[in-house]
Design a protein around this motif. Structure first.
Motif, PDB file in Angstrom:
ATOM      1  N   GLN A 111       0.833  -1.205   0.000  1.00  0.00           N
ATOM      2  CA  GLN A 111       0.000   0.000   0.000  1.00  0.00           C
ATOM      3  C   GLN A 111       0.868   1.256   0.000  1.00  0.00           C
ATOM      4  OE1 GLN A 111      -2.251  -0.767   3.565  1.00  0.00           O
ATOM      5  NE2 GLN A 111      -4.107  -1.186   2.401  1.00  0.00           N
ATOM      6  N   TYR A 115       0.991   4.220  -2.653  1.00  0.00           N
ATOM      7  CA  TYR A 115       0.768   5.600  -2.204  1.00  0.00           C
ATOM      8  C   TYR A 115       1.875   6.522  -2.720  1.00  0.00           C
ATOM      9  CZ  TYR A 115       1.181   9.662   0.783  1.00  0.00           C
ATOM     10  OH  TYR A 115       1.344  10.941   1.238  1.00  0.00           O
ATOM     11  N   GLN A 119       1.127   9.583  -5.103  1.00  0.00           N
ATOM     12  CA  GLN A 119       1.401  10.938  -4.625  1.00  0.00           C
ATOM     13  C   GLN A 119       2.196  11.720  -5.660  1.00  0.00           C
ATOM     14  OE1 GLN A 119       4.146  11.238  -1.311  1.00  0.00           O
ATOM     15  NE2 GLN A 119       2.961  12.926  -0.456  1.00  0.00           N
ATOM     16  N   TYR A 128      -8.417  11.314  -6.771  1.00  0.00           N
ATOM     17  CA  TYR A 128      -7.149  10.959  -6.121  1.00  0.00           C
ATOM     18  C   TYR A 128      -7.305  10.762  -4.605  1.00  0.00           C
ATOM     19  CZ  TYR A 128      -2.609  11.850  -3.945  1.00  0.00           C
ATOM     20  OH  TYR A 128      -1.500  11.775  -3.158  1.00  0.00           O
ATOM     21  N   GLU A 129      -7.873  11.743  -3.921  1.00  0.00           N
ATOM     22  CA  GLU A 129      -7.975  11.651  -2.457  1.00  0.00           C
ATOM     23  C   GLU A 129      -8.885  10.507  -2.023  1.00  0.00           C
ATOM     24  OE1 GLU A 129      -8.920  15.495  -0.892  1.00  0.00           O
ATOM     25  OE2 GLU A 129      -7.030  16.359  -1.595  1.00  0.00           O
ATOM     26  N   LEU A 132      -7.021   7.268  -2.316  1.00  0.00           N
ATOM     27  CA  LEU A 132      -6.122   7.021  -1.179  1.00  0.00           C
ATOM     28  C   LEU A 132      -6.895   6.513   0.031  1.00  0.00           C
ATOM     29  CD1 LEU A 132      -3.609  10.006  -1.273  1.00  0.00           C
ATOM     30  CD2 LEU A 132      -3.249   7.649  -2.011  1.00  0.00           C
ATOM     31  N   ARG A 133      -8.048   7.127   0.297  1.00  0.00           N
ATOM     32  CA  ARG A 133      -8.861   6.663   1.427  1.00  0.00           C
ATOM     33  C   ARG A 133      -9.294   5.212   1.220  1.00  0.00           C
ATOM     34  NH1 ARG A 133     -10.361  12.187   1.482  1.00  0.00           N
ATOM     35  NH2 ARG A 133     -12.012  11.935  -0.046  1.00  0.00           N
ATOM     36  N   TYR A 136      -6.270   2.667   1.779  1.00  0.00           N
ATOM     37  CA  TYR A 136      -5.913   2.349   3.165  1.00  0.00           C
ATOM     38  C   TYR A 136      -7.075   1.768   3.964  1.00  0.00           C
ATOM     39  CZ  TYR A 136      -1.243   4.052   2.564  1.00  0.00           C
ATOM     40  OH  TYR A 136       0.056   4.190   2.153  1.00  0.00           O
TER      41      TYR A 136
END
Length: 173
Positions: A111, A115, A119, A128-129, A132-133, A136
Motif C-alpha cells: 500500500q 501511495y 502521490q 485521487y484523495e 487514497l482513502r 488504506y
C-alpha cells in the motif's frame, strides 16, 4: 540503487527495467522530445533520481540485462539441485529471489509503495484523495472504480505495486 525502475511521461509507461537501461531510453527520448519524465523504483514506489544525461560503463556480466558478476558459495548438493532446474542455476536463483521478494512484502508495504507512486504521479487526477482513502481502508472495489479511470499504464503500475491484476476496462490505448 534500485534493481528495477519504471518511467512515465504524460501518463504513459515509456520504459521499465534496470536503471542504466532505462536511463539510456530516457536520454534517447529526450533527444527527440521535451517533457516531464517521472521514474519510480519498482520495489518501493519511490521517485528515483536517474542521471540520464550520461550513460555509465558497466562491468562484466550481461549489462543489457543488468547482470553483474557476483560470487555465491553453496554446497555441492545445492549446486547439483540448482543445475537440474529448468534454465540452470542462474535462472532458478533468480526465480527464488523474485518469489522471496514478492512473498516478503506485507500488505502495508505494498500500500505504501502504491501511495508513493500515486502521490508523485496521480495527485491531479480525478478521485485521487478518495482513491487514497479507499486504498488504506482496503475498499478494493471503490479503489479500482477510481483508478481504472486513470491512464491505463498508471492503473497497471499501481496494480503491480499492490501485487494485484488491474480490472480490464477495454481502454488500453
Amino acid at each position: 540503487m534500485a534493481s528495477s525502475v519504471t518511467a512515465f511521461a504524460a501518463g504513459k509507461k515509456i520504459a521499465a527495467g534496470e536503471p542504466g537501461e532505462v536511463a539510456g531510453t530516457i536520454a534517447k527520448l529526450l533527444a527527440e522530445h521535451d517533457g516531464t519524465i517521472l521514474v519510480f523504483e519498482d520495489e518501493t514506489g519511490r521517485v528515483s533520481d536517474l542521471d540520464y544525461r550520461a550513460t555509465k560503463a558497466s562491468s562484466a556480466g550481461r549489462p543489457k540485462l543488468g547482470v553483474q558478476a557476483r560470487e555465491v558459495t553453496l554446497l555441492p548438493r545445492h549446486w547439483e539441485w540448482l543445475s537440474s532446474r529448468p534454465g540452470g542455476a542462474s535462472a532458478e536463483l533468480r526465480r527464488l529471489v523474485e518469489a522471496a521478494r514478492k512473498a516478503g512484502k506485507s500488505d502495508r508495504e505494498r500500500q505504501d509503495a502504491a501511495y508513493r507512486f500515486m502521490q508523485a504521479a496521480c495527485g491531479d487526477l480525478p478521485g485521487y484523495e478518495e482513491a487514497l482513502r479507499a486504498l488504506y481502508a482496503q475498499r478494493q472495489r471503490d479503489f479500482r472504480a477510481i483508478v481504472d479511470h486513470w491512464p491505463p499504464d498508471y492503473a497497471r503500475y499501481i496494480a503491480s505495486l499492490l501485487g494485484t491484476e488491474p480490472a480490464q476496462t477495454g481502454d488500453d490505448s
